[in-house]
Motif scaffolding. Structure first.
Motif, PDB file in Angstrom:
ATOM      1  N   PHE A   1       0.856  -1.182   0.000  1.00  0.00           N
ATOM      2  CA  PHE A   1       0.000   0.000   0.000  1.00  0.00           C
ATOM      3  C   PHE A   1       0.895   1.236   0.000  1.00  0.00           C
ATOM      4  O   PHE A   1       1.764   1.372   0.877  1.00  0.00           O
ATOM      5  N   HIS A   2       0.652   2.134  -0.956  1.00  0.00           N
ATOM      6  CA  HIS A   2       1.484   3.346  -1.064  1.00  0.00           C
ATOM      7  C   HIS A   2       0.726   4.538  -0.480  1.00  0.00           C
ATOM      8  O   HIS A   2      -0.203   5.059  -1.107  1.00  0.00           O
ATOM      9  N   LEU A   3       1.130   4.969   0.717  1.00  0.00           N
ATOM     10  CA  LEU A   3       0.517   6.111   1.377  1.00  0.00           C
ATOM     11  C   LEU A   3       1.502   7.259   1.597  1.00  0.00           C
ATOM     12  O   LEU A   3       1.111   8.326   2.070  1.00  0.00           O
ATOM     13  N   ALA A   4       2.794   7.048   1.306  1.00  0.00           N
ATOM     14  CA  ALA A   4       3.789   8.090   1.534  1.00  0.00           C
ATOM     15  C   ALA A   4       3.498   9.288   0.635  1.00  0.00           C
ATOM     16  O   ALA A   4       3.406   9.149  -0.581  1.00  0.00           O
ATOM     17  N   ALA A   5       3.341  10.463   1.238  1.00  0.00           N
ATOM     18  CA  ALA A   5       2.965  11.649   0.454  1.00  0.00           C
ATOM     19  C   ALA A   5       3.156  12.910   1.281  1.00  0.00           C
ATOM     20  O   ALA A   5       3.260  12.852   2.510  1.00  0.00           O
ATOM     21  N   GLN A   6       3.203  14.033   0.587  1.00  0.00           N
ATOM     22  CA  GLN A   6       3.019  15.328   1.241  1.00  0.00           C
ATOM     23  C   GLN A   6       1.521  15.592   1.158  1.00  0.00           C
ATOM     24  O   GLN A   6       0.997  15.862   0.090  1.00  0.00           O
ATOM     25  N   PRO A   7       0.777  15.546   2.296  1.00  0.00           N
ATOM     26  CA  PRO A   7      -0.684  15.448   2.239  1.00  0.00           C
ATOM     27  C   PRO A   7      -1.457  16.738   2.443  1.00  0.00           C
ATOM     28  O   PRO A   7      -2.685  16.680   2.542  1.00  0.00           O
ATOM     29  N   LEU A   8      -0.804  17.894   2.521  1.00  0.00           N
ATOM     30  CA  LEU A   8      -1.498  19.114   2.932  1.00  0.00           C
ATOM     31  C   LEU A   8      -1.532  20.156   1.805  1.00  0.00           C
ATOM     32  O   LEU A   8      -0.502  20.473   1.213  1.00  0.00           O
ATOM     33  N   VAL A   9      -2.735  20.702   1.561  1.00  0.00           N
ATOM     34  CA  VAL A   9      -2.901  21.708   0.513  1.00  0.00           C
ATOM     35  C   VAL A   9      -2.086  22.955   0.824  1.00  0.00           C
ATOM     36  O   VAL A   9      -1.331  23.448  -0.031  1.00  0.00           O
ATOM     37  N   LEU A  10      -2.229  23.497   2.034  1.00  0.00           N
ATOM     38  CA  LEU A  10      -1.529  24.741   2.363  1.00  0.00           C
ATOM     39  C   LEU A  10      -0.017  24.562   2.361  1.00  0.00           C
ATOM     40  O   LEU A  10       0.729  25.452   1.944  1.00  0.00           O
ATOM     41  N   GLU A  11       0.456  23.404   2.803  1.00  0.00           N
ATOM     42  CA  GLU A  11       1.895  23.133   2.776  1.00  0.00           C
ATOM     43  C   GLU A  11       2.408  23.085   1.348  1.00  0.00           C
ATOM     44  O   GLU A  11       3.553  23.467   1.064  1.00  0.00           O
ATOM     45  N   SER A  12       1.567  22.640   0.421  1.00  0.00           N
ATOM     46  CA  SER A  12       2.000  22.552  -0.975  1.00  0.00           C
ATOM     47  C   SER A  12       2.251  23.928  -1.573  1.00  0.00           C
ATOM     48  O   SER A  12       3.066  24.073  -2.498  1.00  0.00           O
ATOM     49  N   TYR A  13       1.565  24.950  -1.066  1.00  0.00           N
ATOM     50  CA  TYR A  13       1.835  26.317  -1.517  1.00  0.00           C
ATOM     51  C   TYR A  13       3.183  26.800  -0.999  1.00  0.00           C
ATOM     52  O   TYR A  13       3.894  27.553  -1.667  1.00  0.00           O
ATOM     53  N   LYS A  14       3.550  26.374   0.209  1.00  0.00           N
ATOM     54  CA  LYS A  14       4.815  26.804   0.799  1.00  0.00           C
ATOM     55  C   LYS A  14       6.011  26.154   0.116  1.00  0.00           C
ATOM     56  O   LYS A  14       7.060  26.772  -0.035  1.00  0.00           O
ATOM     57  N   ASP A  15       5.852  24.883  -0.257  1.00  0.00           N
ATOM     58  CA  ASP A  15       6.966  24.157  -0.862  1.00  0.00           C
ATOM     59  C   ASP A  15       6.447  23.277  -1.996  1.00  0.00           C
ATOM     60  O   ASP A  15       6.339  22.055  -1.865  1.00  0.00           O
ATOM     61  N   PRO A  16       6.110  23.894  -3.125  1.00  0.00           N
ATOM     62  CA  PRO A  16       5.545  23.111  -4.232  1.00  0.00           C
ATOM     63  C   PRO A  16       6.523  22.087  -4.791  1.00  0.00           C
ATOM     64  O   PRO A  16       6.115  21.004  -5.205  1.00  0.00           O
ATOM     65  N   ARG A  17       7.810  22.424  -4.798  1.00  0.00           N
ATOM     66  CA  ARG A  17       8.792  21.493  -5.363  1.00  0.00           C
ATOM     67  C   ARG A  17       8.814  20.178  -4.587  1.00  0.00           C
ATOM     68  O   ARG A  17       8.762  19.095  -5.171  1.00  0.00           O
ATOM     69  N   GLU A  18       8.868  20.265  -3.265  1.00  0.00           N
ATOM     70  CA  GLU A  18       8.868  19.049  -2.449  1.00  0.00           C
ATOM     71  C   GLU A  18       7.572  18.262  -2.647  1.00  0.00           C
ATOM     72  O   GLU A  18       7.577  17.029  -2.718  1.00  0.00           O
ATOM     73  N   THR A  19       6.451  18.987  -2.741  1.00  0.00           N
ATOM     74  CA  THR A  19       5.158  18.325  -2.946  1.00  0.00           C
ATOM     75  C   THR A  19       5.153  17.539  -4.247  1.00  0.00           C
ATOM     76  O   THR A  19       4.753  16.366  -4.279  1.00  0.00           O
ATOM     77  N   PHE A  20       5.592  18.161  -5.338  1.00  0.00           N
ATOM     78  CA  PHE A  20       5.598  17.461  -6.622  1.00  0.00           C
ATOM     79  C   PHE A  20       6.611  16.319  -6.627  1.00  0.00           C
ATOM     80  O   PHE A  20       6.322  15.227  -7.136  1.00  0.00           O
ATOM     81  N   GLU A  21       7.786  16.538  -6.061  1.00  0.00           N
ATOM     82  CA  GLU A  21       8.793  15.475  -6.025  1.00  0.00           C
ATOM     83  C   GLU A  21       8.292  14.262  -5.246  1.00  0.00           C
ATOM     84  O   GLU A  21       8.448  13.117  -5.677  1.00  0.00           O
ATOM     85  N   THR A  22       7.694  14.529  -4.076  1.00  0.00           N
ATOM     86  CA  THR A  22       7.238  13.432  -3.221  1.00  0.00           C
ATOM     87  C   THR A  22       6.045  12.724  -3.829  1.00  0.00           C
ATOM     88  O   THR A  22       6.012  11.477  -3.905  1.00  0.00           O
TER      89      THR A  22
END
Length: 369
Positions: free
Chosen positions: A92-113
């Motif tokens: 089961f693949h659940l590893a992720a950056q899971p937060l909308v607001l955090e994705s605005y702060k660090d979009p690169r990490e969100t897309f990479e993860t």
């Protein structure tokens, strides 16, 4: 309900199976780990260090309950070596950056993860012959949200205006690409994706989430601040979508050809309520608390309306959400009360899972029989 009886649900598929969970230190990953242990599985995890000392991983002592490795899903070599070592049956693949607001702060990490993490997951699965079933867990936010009043179906377009939603739409497209490029032949792993709504329950202490923020405010005797009180969400207790993931993987194990692809695991249609509705219902169960309603304009996009159509899962997996809105709130409040009042958190989580299974049997839901 005895553990041996619990293990018989989902057709007893998980008894003795090696099951890997990426993101096992996160909110849903910890609950899934606890449930799989009750089902008689050998549970393995691969994830970053837990972000919260108040979350399930530390409070439930899961480090001593399952085998696991601390690692980043973006590290393909480390992840591949771990799968080669443990030889799991189901992933089961659940590893992720899971937060909308955090994705605005660090979009690169969100897309990479969320994008390359999905690629790494399926690449490692593809190179590990022991894996027979792999499920990628994404989100209802993977859909191109038009904020219409009917639910999104599995074949609706992917999309996303914020970085998090876009990354999850991409994760779904990656899953589809791997399915048709590598896993659509005989004698290959069966793969699928699972999309859920706004998942709540004890043990979630992430920042900028309505329910953790609610209980932090309650603990400090402060007003609960609602950023967007009229936003409507498909609220679910965490056990409802997890039962869907477990049923999906069990069906894939039995019959690969019929169950590959994307699946929605949302609440029943009548369980779509506003942020305000949820907060007021939690106060009702808690017996105290006060709210502050502030509709503020933000340059950051957040959806106001989002619904899932679960007809496919109901008709083809015989899956249906167990908890109605009142039961969802009760389970959630009781979970947080255990966090606040008790040191026996693992026992509290196991008890809720057993109560959930008992309710599913009372409601004649197929997987619980």
């Amino acid at each position: 309900m005895e553990n041996m009886e619990v293990g018989k649900v989902f057709g007893g598929i998980y008894i003795g199976k090696k099951v890997l969970i990426t993101g096992h230190t996160g909110f849903k990953g910890t609950w899934l780990s606890i449930w799989l242990k009750l089902l008689g599985a050998e549970v393995y995890g691969y994830a970053l260090e837990p972000q919260s000392k108040g979350g399930n991983f530390i409070r439930c002592g899961l480090e001593n309950e399952i085998s696991h490795k601390i690692g980043d899903i973006r590290d393909m070599q480390m992840f591949q070596e771990y799968l080669t070592l443990i030889k799991p049956d189901i992933c089961f693949h659940l590893a992720a950056q899971p937060l909308v607001l955090e994705s605005y702060k660090d979009p690169r990490e969100t897309f990479e993860t969320n994008m390359m993490g999905t690629v790494n997951f399926f690449e490692a699965v593809r190179m590990t012959p022991s894996v027979k079933v792999a499920v990628n867990v994404t989100t209802d936010k993977c859909y191109d949200n038009k904020e219409w009043v009917w639910g999104y179906r599995e074949d609706d377009p992917m999309g996303g205006k914020d970085p998090y939603s876009a990354s999850k739409g991409c994760s779904e497209l990656i899953t589809s690409s791997y399915l048709y490029s590598y896993f659509d032949q005989n004698n290959t792993c069966a793969i699928a994706s699972a999309r859920a709504g706004n998942v709540i329950g004890g043990g979630d202490w992430a920042e900028n989430r309505i329910v953790p923020d609610f209980f932090r405010a309650i603990n400090k005797g402060k007003e609960i601040y609602l950023r967007n009180p009229n936003a409507t969400r498909p609220w679910q207790h965490v056990l409802d979508p997890l039962s869907g993931y477990l049923q999906l993987a069990a069906m894939l194990w039995e019959n690969k050809e019929s169950y590959q692809g994307g699946w929605n695991f949302g609440p029943a249609t009548q369980s779509h309520f506003s942020v305000k509705d949820l907060a007021e219902k939690m106060i009702q169960y808690m017996g105290h608390g006060s709210l502050s309603y502030v509709n503020e304009k933000s340059i950051l996009h957040e959806a106001n309306l989002l619904k899932l159509d679960i007809s496919k899962a109901v008709n083809h997996l015989q899956w249906y959400p167990v908890l109605d809105f009142d039961e969802t709130v009760r389970f959630t409040v009781e979970g947080y009360q255990a966090d606040i009042q008790s040191n026996l958190i693992l026992s509290a989580r196991q008890s809720q899972i057993k109560e959930y299974i008992a309710l599913a049997r009372e409601k004649n839901i197929q997987w619980a029989k």
